[in-house]
Enzyme design. Structure first.
Site, PDB file in Angstrom:
ATOM      1  N   ARG A  82      55.072  51.743   1.790  1.00 32.08           N
ATOM      2  CA  ARG A  82      55.540  51.898   3.183  1.00 32.08           C
ATOM      3  C   ARG A  82      56.784  51.055   3.428  1.00 32.08           C
ATOM      4  O   ARG A  82      57.681  51.441   4.164  1.00 32.08           O
ATOM      5  CB  ARG A  82      54.427  51.498   4.161  1.00 32.08           C
ATOM      6  CG  ARG A  82      53.303  52.521   4.209  1.00 32.08           C
ATOM      7  CD  ARG A  82      52.288  52.178   5.271  1.00 32.08           C
ATOM      8  NE  ARG A  82      52.840  52.271   6.613  1.00 32.08           N
ATOM      9  CZ  ARG A  82      52.278  51.707   7.687  1.00 32.08           C
ATOM     10  NH1 ARG A  82      51.157  51.044   7.569  1.00 32.08           N
ATOM     11  NH2 ARG A  82      52.843  51.820   8.878  1.00 32.08           N
ATOM     12  N   ASN A 124      54.204  49.309  16.498  1.00 29.50           N
ATOM     13  CA  ASN A 124      54.789  49.644  15.199  1.00 29.50           C
ATOM     14  C   ASN A 124      55.035  48.397  14.369  1.00 29.50           C
ATOM     15  O   ASN A 124      55.475  47.370  14.881  1.00 29.50           O
ATOM     16  CB  ASN A 124      56.105  50.400  15.391  1.00 29.50           C
ATOM     17  CG  ASN A 124      55.901  51.698  16.146  1.00 29.50           C
ATOM     18  OD1 ASN A 124      54.767  52.166  16.253  1.00 29.50           O
ATOM     19  ND2 ASN A 124      56.957  52.265  16.677  1.00 29.50           N
ATOM     20  N   ASP A 175      57.183  48.601  11.858  1.00 29.51           N
ATOM     21  CA  ASP A 175      58.559  48.712  11.354  1.00 29.51           C
ATOM     22  C   ASP A 175      59.478  47.776  12.153  1.00 29.51           C
ATOM     23  O   ASP A 175      59.075  47.225  13.183  1.00 29.51           O
ATOM     24  CB  ASP A 175      59.037  50.176  11.406  1.00 29.51           C
ATOM     25  CG  ASP A 175      59.199  50.713  12.826  1.00 29.51           C
ATOM     26  OD1 ASP A 175      59.892  50.070  13.635  1.00 29.51           O
ATOM     27  OD2 ASP A 175      58.642  51.792  13.138  1.00 29.51           O
ATOM     28  N   HIS A 202      50.912  44.535  16.433  1.00 30.75           N
ATOM     29  CA  HIS A 202      50.183  44.870  15.200  1.00 30.75           C
ATOM     30  C   HIS A 202      50.842  44.284  13.956  1.00 30.75           C
ATOM     31  O   HIS A 202      50.595  44.741  12.844  1.00 30.75           O
ATOM     32  CB  HIS A 202      50.055  46.397  15.052  1.00 30.75           C
ATOM     33  CG  HIS A 202      49.108  47.019  16.048  1.00 30.75           C
ATOM     34  ND1 HIS A 202      49.013  48.370  16.267  1.00 30.75           N
ATOM     35  CD2 HIS A 202      48.199  46.452  16.891  1.00 30.75           C
ATOM     36  CE1 HIS A 202      48.085  48.614  17.199  1.00 30.75           C
ATOM     37  NE2 HIS A 202      47.583  47.459  17.596  1.00 30.75           N
ATOM     38  N   CYS A 209      51.829  31.926  -3.489  1.00 33.54           N
ATOM     39  CA  CYS A 209      52.446  31.719  -2.165  1.00 33.54           C
ATOM     40  C   CYS A 209      53.607  30.741  -2.319  1.00 33.54           C
ATOM     41  O   CYS A 209      53.432  29.674  -2.909  1.00 33.54           O
ATOM     42  CB  CYS A 209      51.387  31.151  -1.209  1.00 33.54           C
ATOM     43  SG  CYS A 209      52.082  30.489   0.315  1.00 33.54           S
ATOM     44  N   ASN A 223      56.328  61.157  25.731  1.00 32.48           N
ATOM     45  CA  ASN A 223      55.672  61.494  24.453  1.00 32.48           C
ATOM     46  C   ASN A 223      55.977  62.949  24.106  1.00 32.48           C
ATOM     47  O   ASN A 223      56.493  63.701  24.930  1.00 32.48           O
ATOM     48  CB  ASN A 223      54.153  61.283  24.600  1.00 32.48           C
ATOM     49  CG  ASN A 223      53.472  60.979  23.281  1.00 32.48           C
ATOM     50  OD1 ASN A 223      54.018  60.271  22.436  1.00 32.48           O
ATOM     51  ND2 ASN A 223      52.280  61.508  23.075  1.00 32.48           N
ATOM     52  N   ALA A 229      61.375  61.921  21.294  1.00 33.83           N
ATOM     53  CA  ALA A 229      61.806  60.626  21.829  1.00 33.83           C
ATOM     54  C   ALA A 229      63.331  60.486  21.873  1.00 33.83           C
ATOM     55  O   ALA A 229      63.876  59.903  22.816  1.00 33.83           O
ATOM     56  CB  ALA A 229      61.199  59.504  20.990  1.00 33.83           C
TER      57      ALA A 229
HETATM   58  N1  APR Z   1      58.856  61.855  19.982  1.00 27.77           N
HETATM   59  C1  APR Z   1      57.896  61.397  20.839  1.00 27.77           C
HETATM   60  N2  APR Z   1      56.603  61.329  20.527  1.00 27.77           N
HETATM   61  C2  APR Z   1      56.227  61.744  19.311  1.00 27.77           C
HETATM   62  C3  APR Z   1      57.155  62.233  18.356  1.00 27.77           C
HETATM   63  C4  APR Z   1      58.525  62.280  18.738  1.00 27.77           C
HETATM   64  N3  APR Z   1      59.475  62.732  17.925  1.00 27.77           N
HETATM   65  N4  APR Z   1      56.477  62.568  17.232  1.00 27.77           N
HETATM   66  C5  APR Z   1      55.188  62.312  17.478  1.00 27.77           C
HETATM   67  N5  APR Z   1      55.032  61.823  18.722  1.00 27.77           N
HETATM   68  C6  APR Z   1      53.805  61.385  19.398  1.00 27.77           C
HETATM   69  C7  APR Z   1      52.576  62.203  19.004  1.00 27.77           C
HETATM   70  O1  APR Z   1      52.455  63.323  19.850  1.00 27.77           O
HETATM   71  C8  APR Z   1      51.457  61.194  19.188  1.00 27.77           C
HETATM   72  O2  APR Z   1      50.926  61.256  20.507  1.00 27.77           O
HETATM   73  O3  APR Z   1      53.541  60.067  18.964  1.00 27.77           O
HETATM   74  C9  APR Z   1      52.137  59.829  18.987  1.00 27.77           C
HETATM   75  C10 APR Z   1      51.757  59.139  17.685  1.00 27.77           C
HETATM   76  O4  APR Z   1      50.412  58.804  17.703  1.00 27.77           O
HETATM   77  P1  APR Z   1      49.705  58.013  16.501  1.00 27.77           P
HETATM   78  O5  APR Z   1      50.056  58.635  15.213  1.00 27.77           O
HETATM   79  O6  APR Z   1      48.266  57.902  16.841  1.00 27.77           O
HETATM   80  O7  APR Z   1      50.427  56.577  16.553  1.00 27.77           O
HETATM   81  P2  APR Z   1      50.125  55.320  17.496  1.00 27.77           P
HETATM   82  O8  APR Z   1      49.660  55.749  18.833  1.00 27.77           O
HETATM   83  O9  APR Z   1      51.297  54.436  17.413  1.00 27.77           O
HETATM   84  O10 APR Z   1      48.904  54.661  16.714  1.00 27.77           O
HETATM   85  C11 APR Z   1      48.381  53.437  17.188  1.00 27.77           C
HETATM   86  O11 APR Z   1      46.975  53.266  15.272  1.00 27.77           O
HETATM   87  O12 APR Z   1      46.618  53.536  12.996  1.00 27.77           O
HETATM   88  C12 APR Z   1      46.927  52.649  13.992  1.00 27.77           C
HETATM   89  O13 APR Z   1      47.881  50.535  13.732  1.00 27.77           O
HETATM   90  C13 APR Z   1      48.224  51.900  13.790  1.00 27.77           C
HETATM   91  O14 APR Z   1      49.756  51.048  15.477  1.00 27.77           O
HETATM   92  C14 APR Z   1      49.009  52.183  15.054  1.00 27.77           C
HETATM   93  C15 APR Z   1      47.929  52.572  16.055  1.00 27.77           C
END
Ligand code: APR
Length: 243
Positions: free
Chosen positions: A58, A91, A93, A108, A135, A201, A219
């Site tokens: 990753r 995130n 990243d 996170h 370490c 979203n 986004a």
């Molecule tokens: N623009 C806007 N929204 C988007 C796009 C985009 N281009 N692509 C995807 N999405 C939306 C999806 O519709 C979804 O609702 O982003 C969301 C991503 O959801 P997840 O994959 O569940 O990610 P997230 O909510 O950040 O997950 C939360 O879960 O696995 C853990 O620790 C990890 O921080 C993460 C947490």
């Protein structure tokens, strides 16, 4: 009236158009891996080499991509907005930092950081880490792990986040599915504290009903437009309006 205190929560969706896979969308990371195998303390104890390999991959992917228009728009908001703007990201990243955001909390953790379980030292490491690496701080091997919050662990900086949520008058959630707590519940806290709540979203999240206002689309399109409107105060904040 212009909001004085803005809290913005971001999730994987904001980085999707940079080329980082989300977790729960079709083809997302949790379709390829079982989170129980790579994102829990138990998985790390059972098979540390496999878990480290997952994060090494990753990390390599992250170093190949760039922030997108949505990250840059939020950095511009922080710089130009005549009020407080706090960015809380789920995130791991570093695309918000690379776009220029400064007032940022990584609840996170951070993929490009490593933590030693022996001495607690946290340091930046862009290269791979392996089970036997010592370490650099205490010299002991076997304790290095990614500085990320796994399922079953407590997210970071929660006190600071809840205090900001209780003081904010605008809460915005961007690119998050609203399925992982405690972040999913932030809208409930902010709304209770009187904040106007906006969801940006690709599609309605699991928490969509709690927001006063929604904008759906990629986004890179909807975030810059929303930021532009905020900077020009062209948004009406009517918290009495039901969603
Ligand atoms: N623009 C806007 N929204 C988007 C796009 C985009 N281009 N692509 C995807 N999405 C939306 C999806 O519709 C979804 O609702 O982003 C969301 C991503 O959801 P997840 O994959 O569940 O990610 P997230 O909510 O950040 O997950 C939360 O879960 O696995 C853990 O620790 C990890 O921080 C993460 C947490």
């Amino acid at each position: 009236m212009r909001p004085k205190n803005i809290v913005i929560l971001t999730g994987a969706g904001i980085s999707a158009e940079s080329g980082i896979q989300t977790f729960r969308d079709k083809g997302g990371l949790w379709e390829k891996y079982r989170l129980e195998d790579v994102a829990t303390p138990q998985a790390f104890r059972k098979n540390p080499a496999f878990v480290l390999d997952f994060y090494n991959k990753r990390k390599k992917d992250l170093l190949k991509v760039e922030p997108n228009a949505a990250h840059f728009a939020l950095a511009r908001l922080e710089k130009e907005y005549p009020g407080k703007v706090l960015l809380v990201t789920q995130n791991v990243d570093d695309l918000h930092e690379r776009a220029g955001s400064k007032n940022l909390i990584h609840m996170h953790g951070e993929l490009l950081k490593v933590r030693c379980e022996h001495c607690g030292a946290i340091f930046r490491e862009e290269g791979d880490i392996f089970v036997d690496n010592p370490c650099p701080s205490c010299g002991k091997s076997g304790g290095l792990r990614p500085h990320v919050v796994w399922f079953g662990e407590t997210p970071l900086f929660l006190e600071k986040i809840y205090s900001a949520l209780n003081e904010c008058d605008l809460f915005v959630a961007i690119g998050t599915s609203g399925t992982v707590y405690p972040a999913a519940g932030f809208v409930v806290v902010a709304r209770k504290a009187g904040a106007y709540c906006v969801e940006l979203n690709l599609e309605p999240s699991a928490m969509a009903d709690y927001f006063h206002e929604h904008h759906y689309g990629p986004a890179t399109k909807i975030v810059p437009t929303f930021v532009e409107k905020l900077l020009q105060t062209k948004i009406s904040f009517d918290t009495e309006k039901s969603p």
